[in-house]
Design a protein around this motif. Structure first.
Motif, PDB file in Angstrom:
ATOM      1  N   ARG A 211     -11.178   4.976 -18.111  1.00 46.54           N
ATOM      2  CA  ARG A 211     -12.019   4.495 -17.013  1.00 46.54           C
ATOM      3  C   ARG A 211     -11.906   2.975 -16.941  1.00 46.54           C
ATOM      4  O   ARG A 211     -11.389   2.337 -17.844  1.00 46.54           O
ATOM      5  N   ALA A 212     -12.400   2.399 -15.855  1.00 51.59           N
ATOM      6  CA  ALA A 212     -12.300   0.955 -15.649  1.00 51.59           C
ATOM      7  C   ALA A 212     -13.594   0.217 -15.932  1.00 51.59           C
ATOM      8  O   ALA A 212     -13.606  -1.012 -15.967  1.00 51.59           O
ATOM      9  N   VAL A 213     -14.704   0.962 -16.133  1.00 52.02           N
ATOM     10  CA  VAL A 213     -16.025   0.354 -16.311  1.00 52.02           C
ATOM     11  C   VAL A 213     -16.642   0.856 -17.605  1.00 52.02           C
ATOM     12  O   VAL A 213     -16.592   2.051 -17.904  1.00 52.02           O
ATOM     13  N   GLU A 214     -17.242  -0.067 -18.370  1.00 46.98           N
ATOM     14  CA  GLU A 214     -17.938   0.306 -19.590  1.00 46.98           C
ATOM     15  C   GLU A 214     -19.440   0.295 -19.351  1.00 46.98           C
ATOM     16  O   GLU A 214     -19.983  -0.622 -18.743  1.00 46.98           O
ATOM     17  N   ASP A 215     -20.112   1.316 -19.868  1.00 41.32           N
ATOM     18  CA  ASP A 215     -21.560   1.497 -19.737  1.00 41.32           C
ATOM     19  C   ASP A 215     -22.212   0.998 -21.030  1.00 41.32           C
ATOM     20  O   ASP A 215     -21.940   1.532 -22.111  1.00 41.32           O
ATOM     21  N   LEU A 216     -23.082  -0.029 -20.926  1.00 40.89           N
ATOM     22  CA  LEU A 216     -23.627  -0.680 -22.118  1.00 40.89           C
ATOM     23  C   LEU A 216     -25.131  -0.886 -22.023  1.00 40.89           C
ATOM     24  O   LEU A 216     -25.733  -0.733 -20.962  1.00 40.89           O
ATOM     25  N   ASN A 217     -25.727  -1.296 -23.151  1.00 38.11           N
ATOM     26  CA  ASN A 217     -27.135  -1.686 -23.205  1.00 38.11           C
ATOM     27  C   ASN A 217     -27.285  -2.968 -24.004  1.00 38.11           C
ATOM     28  O   ASN A 217     -26.432  -3.305 -24.822  1.00 38.11           O
ATOM     29  N   ALA A 218     -28.376  -3.679 -23.757  1.00 37.91           N
ATOM     30  CA  ALA A 218     -28.677  -4.894 -24.514  1.00 37.91           C
ATOM     31  C   ALA A 218     -30.174  -5.153 -24.484  1.00 37.91           C
ATOM     32  O   ALA A 218     -30.885  -4.691 -23.581  1.00 37.91           O
ATOM     33  N   GLU A 219     -30.647  -5.902 -25.477  1.00 33.00           N
ATOM     34  CA  GLU A 219     -32.036  -6.380 -25.533  1.00 33.00           C
ATOM     35  C   GLU A 219     -32.030  -7.848 -25.917  1.00 33.00           C
ATOM     36  O   GLU A 219     -32.735  -8.265 -26.811  1.00 33.00           O
ATOM     37  N   GLY A 220     -31.211  -8.636 -25.210  1.00 32.15           N
ATOM     38  CA  GLY A 220     -31.097 -10.056 -25.506  1.00 32.15           C
ATOM     39  C   GLY A 220     -29.714 -10.411 -26.018  1.00 32.15           C
ATOM     40  O   GLY A 220     -28.858  -9.540 -26.228  1.00 32.15           O
ATOM     41  N   PHE A 221     -29.486 -11.715 -26.215  1.00 34.50           N
ATOM     42  CA  PHE A 221     -28.202 -12.202 -26.701  1.00 34.50           C
ATOM     43  C   PHE A 221     -27.850 -11.558 -28.040  1.00 34.50           C
ATOM     44  O   PHE A 221     -28.698 -11.395 -28.915  1.00 34.50           O
ATOM     45  N   GLY A 222     -26.581 -11.196 -28.190  1.00 34.17           N
ATOM     46  CA  GLY A 222     -26.107 -10.676 -29.463  1.00 34.17           C
ATOM     47  C   GLY A 222     -26.425  -9.225 -29.725  1.00 34.17           C
ATOM     48  O   GLY A 222     -26.219  -8.745 -30.846  1.00 34.17           O
ATOM     49  N   THR A 223     -26.924  -8.488 -28.720  1.00 30.20           N
ATOM     50  CA  THR A 223     -27.308  -7.090 -28.936  1.00 30.20           C
ATOM     51  C   THR A 223     -26.494  -6.118 -28.088  1.00 30.20           C
ATOM     52  O   THR A 223     -26.813  -4.931 -28.038  1.00 30.20           O
ATOM     53  N   LEU A 224     -25.462  -6.594 -27.413  1.00 33.51           N
ATOM     54  CA  LEU A 224     -24.692  -5.752 -26.494  1.00 33.51           C
ATOM     55  C   LEU A 224     -24.070  -4.576 -27.245  1.00 33.51           C
ATOM     56  O   LEU A 224     -23.371  -4.749 -28.245  1.00 33.51           O
ATOM     57  N   THR A 225     -24.328  -3.353 -26.734  1.00 37.31           N
ATOM     58  CA  THR A 225     -23.869  -2.141 -27.404  1.00 37.31           C
ATOM     59  C   THR A 225     -23.306  -1.165 -26.387  1.00 37.31           C
ATOM     60  O   THR A 225     -23.935  -0.893 -25.359  1.00 37.31           O
ATOM     61  N   SER A 226     -22.122  -0.631 -26.674  1.00 37.12           N
ATOM     62  CA  SER A 226     -21.514   0.369 -25.802  1.00 37.12           C
ATOM     63  C   SER A 226     -22.205   1.714 -25.988  1.00 37.12           C
ATOM     64  O   SER A 226     -22.576   2.091 -27.099  1.00 37.12           O
ATOM     65  N   GLN A 227     -22.400   2.436 -24.896  1.00 35.79           N
ATOM     66  CA  GLN A 227     -23.050   3.738 -24.978  1.00 35.79           C
ATOM     67  C   GLN A 227     -22.076   4.801 -25.481  1.00 35.79           C
ATOM     68  O   GLN A 227     -20.873   4.744 -25.203  1.00 35.79           O
ATOM     69  N   ASP A 228     -22.608   5.782 -26.183  1.00 36.34           N
ATOM     70  CA  ASP A 228     -21.790   6.912 -26.625  1.00 36.34           C
ATOM     71  C   ASP A 228     -21.344   7.756 -25.442  1.00 36.34           C
ATOM     72  O   ASP A 228     -20.242   8.302 -25.432  1.00 36.34           O
ATOM     73  N   HIS A 229     -22.220   7.848 -24.425  1.00 38.85           N
ATOM     74  CA  HIS A 229     -21.896   8.639 -23.238  1.00 38.85           C
ATOM     75  C   HIS A 229     -21.696   7.697 -22.064  1.00 38.85           C
ATOM     76  O   HIS A 229     -22.608   6.958 -21.694  1.00 38.85           O
TER      77      HIS A 229
END
Length: 302
Positions: A211-229
């Motif tokens: 895919r061309a787009v990554e689905d992620l979450n964050a709660e501030g700087f330094g917390t960016l996390t890729s989703q499992d789904h």
């Protein structure tokens, strides 16, 4: 000057910046409802006609100047439009770029990219109820959709990932010309699966993405996390020194880590753009420092 006075002035300065950043922009992005005949394989061209009937919002961008290392500043603005058909939501982002940077194979190369960010849940944003427009806050998570030009280029490459010969077509290795080379050794030197440590270790950044787009979450700087789904997809077109990127996703995914869109209701969005030609990457990017209101039109039968 006393230490106490210095601290007081510094606090007052931070407070002033926070008030500016935590006041949402006045212009609302209206997500227009329309019936859309979308092909199985979504392209920018297939949606151009639909987006022509939607009103856009011009988002002002600036350099990222809070988290070290700072960077960006080469892209001043981007236009965003949005539409939905009651099932899927589509965002179109357009910005000027002198070059299209679709490879990040060599160490001196950096890709172009764009990201949309949404708060999770129903919220109100104001100076009295702060919510940082820069990657969210602790206990106030955000959902991010990050389009990456090199990920989309991989989709067109053999095997779903571009390898070194794509960047260095005349690369040479002794195994190819040695008449006494053992076929096994020759295969090893030419195999990304054997030679690439990241690929062999199943590193997510080294494997074909699909895919061309990554689905992620964050709660501030330094917390960016890729989703499992991964639920978001997208496509792009580079023409006349402009990028046009389309993001798409179901209005509702049922995933608590995803923003859920409800026709007739409102939320907020923010965005960022990376210019690979100016060595933008990670936190070195062009950002908006304000949340922008987003309102979905009701469905015809609601």
């Amino acid at each position: 000057m006393s230490v106490a006075l210095c601290i007081a002035e510094e606090a007052e300065g931070v407070k002033g910046v926070a008030e500016e950043e935590l006041t949402p922009a006045k212009e609302v992005l209206n997500v227009k409802y329309m019936q859309i005949d979308v092909p199985a394989h979504i392209t920018v061209g297939a949606l151009e006609g639909a987006f022509k009937n939607a009103e856009g919002v011009q988002v002002k961008l600036q350099k990222q100047d809070k988290a070290f290392p700072n960077g960006g500043g080469s892209v001043n603005s981007a236009e965003i439009k949005a539409i939905h058909d009651g099932i899927t939501i589509y965002f179109q982002v357009i910005w000027d770029d002198a070059t299209d940077n679709k490879q990040a194979i060599a160490t001196q190369e950096f890709r172009d990219g764009a990201a949309l960010m949404f708060p999770l849940g129903k919220i109100t944003i104001s100076p009295e109820e702060p919510f940082s427009p820069r990657m969210g806050d602790r206990q106030k998570p955000v959902n991010l959709w990050h389009w990456k030009a090199d990920w989309e280029a991989d989709l067109l490459a053999t095997g779903g990932i571009e390898e070194c010969p794509a960047r260095y077509p005349n690369m040479h290795d002794d195994f190819s010309t040695n008449p006494h080379s053992v076929n096994y050794h020759k295969g090893v030197i030419q195999s990304a699966a054997e030679l690439s440590g990241g690929y062999a270790a199943h590193n997510l950044l080294s494997l074909p993405r699909g895919r061309a787009v990554e689905d992620l979450n964050a709660e501030g700087f330094g917390t960016l996390t890729s989703q499992d789904h991964q639920d978001v997809d997208g496509c792009s077109k580079f023409e006349n020194k402009k990028w046009t990127v389309v993001f798409c996703r179901s209005l509702n995914t049922g995933d608590p880590l995803d923003v859920q869109f409800v026709p007739g209701e409102s939320t907020y969005f923010n965005m960022a753009v990376w210019n690979g030609d100016r060595e933008d990457r990670n936190g070195q990017k062009n950002i908006s420092i304000q949340w922008h209101p987003l309102s979905l039109e009701r469905i015809a039968w609601q």
